[in-house]
Design an enzyme around this catalytic site. Structure first.
Site, PDB file in Angstrom:
ATOM      1  N   GLY A  22       8.409   6.119   2.162  1.00  0.00           N
ATOM      2  CA  GLY A  22       9.354   5.693   1.139  1.00  0.00           C
ATOM      3  C   GLY A  22      10.763   5.640   1.696  1.00  0.00           C
ATOM      4  N   LYS A  26       8.712  10.866   3.329  1.00  0.00           N
ATOM      5  CA  LYS A  26       7.404  10.469   3.821  1.00  0.00           C
ATOM      6  C   LYS A  26       6.357  11.114   2.925  1.00  0.00           C
ATOM      7  CE  LYS A  26       8.893  10.147   8.659  1.00  0.00           C
ATOM      8  NZ  LYS A  26       8.711  10.679  10.028  1.00  0.00           N
ATOM      9  N   VAL A  27       5.315  10.369   2.611  1.00  0.00           N
ATOM     10  CA  VAL A  27       4.300  10.850   1.677  1.00  0.00           C
ATOM     11  C   VAL A  27       2.975  11.000   2.413  1.00  0.00           C
ATOM     12  CG1 VAL A  27       3.136  10.431  -0.522  1.00  0.00           C
ATOM     13  CG2 VAL A  27       5.493   9.659  -0.194  1.00  0.00           C
ATOM     14  N   LYS A  42       5.346  15.207  -0.474  1.00  0.00           N
ATOM     15  CA  LYS A  42       6.515  14.394  -0.157  1.00  0.00           C
ATOM     16  C   LYS A  42       7.415  15.249   0.721  1.00  0.00           C
ATOM     17  CE  LYS A  42       8.393  11.708  -3.234  1.00  0.00           C
ATOM     18  NZ  LYS A  42       9.038  11.171  -4.470  1.00  0.00           N
ATOM     19  N   ASP A 142      14.156   4.465 -12.144  1.00  0.00           N
ATOM     20  CA  ASP A 142      13.433   3.768 -11.074  1.00  0.00           C
ATOM     21  C   ASP A 142      12.040   3.377 -11.559  1.00  0.00           C
ATOM     22  OD1 ASP A 142      13.112   2.646  -8.549  1.00  0.00           O
ATOM     23  OD2 ASP A 142      12.461   4.524  -7.609  1.00  0.00           O
TER      24      ASP A 142
END
Length: 289
Positions: A22, A26-27, A42, A142
């Site tokens: 993302g 980072k996921v 995450k 979002d």
């Protein structure tokens, strides 16, 4: 071949594989050594404002015990080794439930066109989640199909609260001046860098999602008065707007959508935030369709 284990939180979790890179984290798909259950991590670089913000919002939401909002499992900061080629670094992390059916954007993409009834099934669950946020003075800011995950029964679950904000003050009229990059989901006041109401911004984004669910496409590329399609929303030339949409998705498809639903949509994506309905009004309208 056995998974190579890279511990990320003491001896409790290890990384299985990367899921996404993302803009702010980072996921990873991770597994609990204790329970063998999969979760999502995450991982942020240390001292990320998005980490701090998401934890604050998710902790508040966790008190509500809402099933259609992602569940915070744990969070913290420590030395983390993300892969075999990296050295341990100080990172911040959030552990969340893992939902196996990807996101709503992937679902729509893979299933092409869904009917109005299925679109409303998804939308009703999404707006329930947003209502919980708004009732507790949280604006998501979002909202997009990529931030709506699907559980094992394909029920939507709202996630990604890194950009979310709490509405301060008793009047609930906080205006925000943090702006985001233009996208299909962003309302005109943000595109034009005008102080904005977070809840009204969410309503606009929900309108964009509603259109995408109904038609499998977006209703415009960017919400600014000069856009070749959105300009008809600004001018309230709704007949002309739907005529232009019919050229893209087919006139029969436009005619198949109930008039009340189309009327609700154009109100949600109004150029004037004050003309957009509240989340309660959206729910009432959807329930009456």
């Amino acid at each position: 071949m056995k998974d190579e284990k890279f511990e990320i939180i003491g001896n409790e979790y290890y990384i299985l594989r990367n899921l996404d890179y993302g803009g702010t984290s980072k996921v990873y798909l991770i597994k609990s050594i204790k329970t063998e259950k999969n979760y999502v991590a995450k991982i942020y670089n240390s001292k990320s404002k998005y980490y701090e913000n998401e934890v604050k919002i998710l902790k508040k939401i966790s008190l509500l015990n809402v099933s259609n909002i992602i569940r915070l499992i744990s969070y913290g900061e420590e030395e983390i080794k993300e892969d075999s080629n990296s050295e341990p670094e100080n990172k911040q992390y959030i552990i969340l439930d893992y939902l196996p059916n990807k996101d709503l954007f992937s679902y729509i993409k893979n299933n092409n066109e869904i009917n109005e009834q299925e679109a409303l099934h998804f939308f009703k669950e999404i707006i329930k989640a947003v209502q919980q946020c708004h009732n507790n003075n949280i604006c998501h800011r979002d909202l997009k199909m990529e931030n709506i995950l699907l559980d094992e029964n394909n029920y939507p679950v709202l996630c990604d609260f890194g950009f979310s904000a709490l509405i301060e003050g008793s009047d609930g009229q906080t205006k925000f001046t943090e702006y985001f990059a233009p996208s299909n989901y962003i309302p005109p006041e943000i595109n034009l860098r005008i102080p904005y109401d977070g809840k009204k911004s969410d309503i606009f984004s929900l309108g964009v999602i509603l259109f995408a669910l109904l038609f499998g496409k977006f209703g415009f590329t960017i919400a600014i008065p000069s856009n070749n399609i959105y300009k008809f929303i600004v001018k309230k030339r709704y007949d002309k707007y739907w005529e232009e949409i019919g050229k893209v998705v087919g006139n029969n498809k436009v005619k198949s959508i109930s008039p009340k639903l189309k009327e609700l949509y154009v109100k949600m994506v109004s150029n004037n935030p004050n003309e957009r309905p509240s989340i309660e009004t959206v729910i009432e309208c959807i329930n009456n369709i």
